[in-house]
Design a protein around this motif. Structure first.
Motif, PDB file in Angstrom:
ATOM      1  N   ARG A   1     -13.062 -28.600 -30.270  1.00  0.00           N
ATOM      2  CA  ARG A   1     -14.440 -29.305 -30.645  1.00  0.00           C
ATOM      3  C   ARG A   1     -15.388 -28.666 -31.310  1.00  0.00           C
ATOM      4  N   GLY A   2     -15.246 -27.428 -31.877  1.00  0.00           N
ATOM      5  CA  GLY A   2     -16.016 -26.783 -32.954  1.00  0.00           C
ATOM      6  C   GLY A   2     -16.954 -26.000 -32.256  1.00  0.00           C
ATOM      7  N   ALA A   3     -17.140 -25.680 -30.955  1.00  0.00           N
ATOM      8  CA  ALA A   3     -18.015 -25.044 -30.215  1.00  0.00           C
ATOM      9  C   ALA A   3     -17.859 -23.535 -30.339  1.00  0.00           C
ATOM     10  N   TYR A   4     -18.978 -22.914 -30.212  1.00  0.00           N
ATOM     11  CA  TYR A   4     -18.624 -21.181 -30.319  1.00  0.00           C
ATOM     12  C   TYR A   4     -18.490 -20.664 -28.984  1.00  0.00           C
ATOM     13  N   VAL A   5     -17.412 -19.879 -28.636  1.00  0.00           N
ATOM     14  CA  VAL A   5     -16.788 -19.379 -27.377  1.00  0.00           C
ATOM     15  C   VAL A   5     -17.098 -18.066 -27.251  1.00  0.00           C
ATOM     16  N   ILE A   6     -17.831 -17.727 -26.211  1.00  0.00           N
ATOM     17  CA  ILE A   6     -18.214 -16.374 -25.807  1.00  0.00           C
ATOM     18  C   ILE A   6     -17.205 -15.934 -24.398  1.00  0.00           C
ATOM     19  N   ALA A   7     -16.605 -15.228 -24.406  1.00  0.00           N
ATOM     20  CA  ALA A   7     -15.695 -14.530 -23.365  1.00  0.00           C
ATOM     21  C   ALA A   7     -16.178 -13.265 -22.728  1.00  0.00           C
ATOM     22  N   VAL A   8     -16.295 -13.355 -21.509  1.00  0.00           N
ATOM     23  CA  VAL A   8     -16.616 -12.407 -20.548  1.00  0.00           C
ATOM     24  C   VAL A   8     -15.429 -12.011 -19.833  1.00  0.00           C
ATOM     25  N   THR A   9     -14.784 -10.666 -19.928  1.00  0.00           N
ATOM     26  CA  THR A   9     -13.446 -10.602 -19.475  1.00  0.00           C
ATOM     27  C   THR A   9     -13.354  -8.926 -19.246  1.00  0.00           C
ATOM     28  N   ASN A  10     -12.488  -8.631 -18.255  1.00  0.00           N
ATOM     29  CA  ASN A  10     -12.230  -7.350 -18.030  1.00  0.00           C
ATOM     30  C   ASN A  10     -11.000  -6.752 -18.944  1.00  0.00           C
TER      31      ASN A  10
END
Ligand code: F6R
Length: 589
Positions: free
Chosen positions: A350-359
């Motif tokens: 949908r064109g959003a900016y995705v920030i991942a927080v992961t280990n």
């Protein structure tokens, strides 16, 4: 939710498979098995954990292994993997959604099944397609499978060769001095593989003549960049004792390492998206969802913009509000949780900016995101998340602080105190003596409440989740104000309620909550750093939390609750590392 491994090694591979499976056991532990190919193909599989394979040995340098979390068919020797069909042996992680139709078709063609699993259908189909070319047979055998799979397959007349494939279930390949591998996750290869590459959906991996090759769905070669595998020491596995306790003990170190990593992370690439955001979306599951709730609170308090925080599974079930240019923060320890991945991909579409927080750097979520904050909790093997939660909160507080900076060119006042978190986590351990007493008093409890207002609500929910999964005592975490809107009906003589109170402005309300419970004969425990602000007599047990700037309290306030769940679990004679019906990594929807 199962773990698969495969290797073509320099020497006998039994020990390698066993060690890898031990590291994958967090993904499932109701049955396990191996197939080893030397002069013959030997298959050994058993109900029970990976330890049940310790007695098995067969010579051979080509092998596959599996540790199972049952979905189709009860845990049993027959349903354990590998599944053998003709010349083929196969291990599978995922769910073949159309297995019933495929099974009927195969039975119609004269096949007889030895197990109730969906996976055996894949073994049969690949065996029927096999005419000496293993890669093509795997492609053809999987062609009609719907759902998710990561498979590793060997054929009895092809020693030194292994073919793997993935669709919606994680699969990595790695190479090191002792051989070449495929596996469900990266940490399980630490110490074995020096270089790692991830297979994408629809890709095939072939190990032969010591080489690893990747192919697309039409079996055209796909060039891959291998990256350095995590150092074995950054993925130290808790030695001795149970892992949950060891992982709680690692929280100060995990926070300190994560802080070091955050300080070296350049957030400039996401500055524009954050600066212009008028609202945020946050998604995660389980414990990570509680971290996301805490993030929403922090952002709304300090950056004054709303955060729509949803359980990842719900994100797709709601009207899709997220739009181009908006920001989604996806939180996942493993980076492989199916619902969180699907939510991140939907947001991207949908064109959003995705920030991942992961280990897990290099996990599927990092590949799906525009920007990643990778925490440094180290391997979390215990099914119950502990240190990863503290590190998620640290990362998300850090992200919230940067968001405030991008919007207002000043960091929030608590920012400098992030450096105090490792010491404060250590100090939180001194509440454990009080918690031991509390756990003793709760030996007979069948249900309990965790109550918290404001920033303490996510902590209350996380405390309840830990108690449910590890101690198998029903626990509900809720906003304290909800108590009198229904749940109070359950409170009677001795009913336990644990109340968190880490905000001075809400202390008087916490006291009222405790009074409501005690007036009905309930048994109250209070966790606070504000000993002076609440009357000594307001609770039956008080547990002292270390003092920090209030906004950072959730990072450490949860530690005694993690330990409480652990102690209640031991008091009930349960294994904290093997909670009933649960597996660590939920790679199916
Ligand atoms: C609870 C627990 C789970 C996970 C959830 C999400 O102790 O471990 O609730 O938090 O399955 O997993 P990740 O963070 O890997 O996406």
């Amino acid at each position: 939710m199962c773990g698969i491994i495969g290797c073509v090694s320099e020497k006998d591979c039994c020990g390698i498979l066993y060690d890898g499976l031990k590291r994958l056991e967090y993904r499932g532990y109701d049955s396990a098995g191996m197939a080893v190919l030397g002069e013959t193909l030997a298959v050994f599989k058993k109900k029970g954990g990976v330890d049940s394979l310790a007695a098995f040995y067969a010579p051979g340098n080509t092998g596959i292994g599996h540790t199972r979390w049952a979905t189709h068919g009860a845990p049993s020797d027959e349903n354990a993997h590998p599944h053998r069909a003709g010349k083929i042996a196969l291990v599978h992680n995922g769910i073949v959604e159309n297995h019933a139709a495929l099974r009927r078709e195969l039975e119609g063609a004269g096949e007889r099944f030895a197990s109730e699993t969906d996976s055996e259908v894949l073994a049969k189909r690949i065996a029927r397609a096999y005419r000496g070319d293993l890669l093509s047979a795997v492609r053809d055998g999987l062609s009609r499978a719907e759902g998710s799979y990561a498979v590793a397959v060997i054929a009895e007349d092809r020693p030194g060769e292994l073919v793997a494939a993935r669709r919606k279930s994680p699969l990595v390949a790695g190479k090191g001095q002792s051989g070449a591998f495929v596996c469900s996750d990266i940490p399980a290869l630490a110490g074995m593989a020096e270089y790692i590459a991830r297979a994408e959906d629809g890709e095939f991996v072939r190990i032969s003549s010591g080489e690893i090759e990747f192919f697309d769905a039409s079996l055209r070669p796909v060039p891959k960049t291998f990256f350095r595998a995590p150092q074995a020491e950054t993925w130290l596995f808790a030695a001795g004792g149970d892992r949950m306790r060891a992982e709680i003990a690692e929280i100060p170190r995990a926070l300190s390492d994560t802080l070091g990593a955050l300080r070296q992370t350049d957030l400039a690439p996401c500055a524009r998206a954050l600066r212009t955001a008028k609202r945020l979306f946050a998604v995660a599951c389980g414990t990570a969802y509680h971290a996301a709730l805490a993030f929403a609170y922090a952002v709304e308090r300090d950056a004054h913009i709303p955060v729509y925080c949803l359980s990842s599974g719900e994100f797709r079930c709601r009207p899709p509000l997220i739009a181009a240019g908006e920001v989604l923060v996806a939180v996942s320890q493993s980076g492989e949780t199916a619902d969180t991945l699907a939510a991140a991909r939907l947001a991207k579409e949908r064109g959003a900016y995705v920030i991942a927080v992961t280990n897990v750097g290099g996990s599927s979520l990092t590949a799906a995101a525009d920007f990643c904050l990778v925490m440094r909790a180290g391997a979390e093997i215990a099914v119950a998340a502990t240190k990863s939660y503290n590190c998620q909160l640290l990362c998300l507080n850090y992200l919230a602080a940067q968001l405030v900076f991008f919007k207002e060119t000043a960091l929030p006042p608590w920012y400098d105190a992030l450096g105090d978190l490792p010491a404060a986590a250590q100090a939180a351990f001194s509440a454990f003596a009080d918690v031991d007493r509390l756990a003793g008093a709760l030996t007979g409890a069948r249900a309990m409440f965790f109550l918290g207002r404001g920033q303490d609500e996510p902590t209350a929910k996380e405390g309840a989740l830990k108690v449910k999964e590890i101690s198998r005592v029903f626990a509900e975490g809720m906003p304290a104000g909800e108590l009198k809107h229904g749940p109070l009906a359950l409170v009677e003589g001795g009913f336990p309620a644990v109340c968190l109170s880490t905000q001075a402005s809400l202390a008087a309300k916490s006291e009222n909550t405790l009074a409501e419970v005690r007036a009905r004969g309930g048994y109250c425990a209070l966790f606070t750093q504000q000993q002076k602000w609440l009357k000594e007599s307001c609770a039956d047990v008080r547990c002292r939390l270390p003092a920090l700037p209030e906004p950072l309290m959730p990072v450490v306030a949860v530690i005694p609750l993690q330990y409480l769940a652990y102690k209640m679990c031991l008091a009930r004679g349960l294994d904290p590392d093997k909670p009933k019906n649960l597996a660590k990594s939920v790679t199916v929807e």
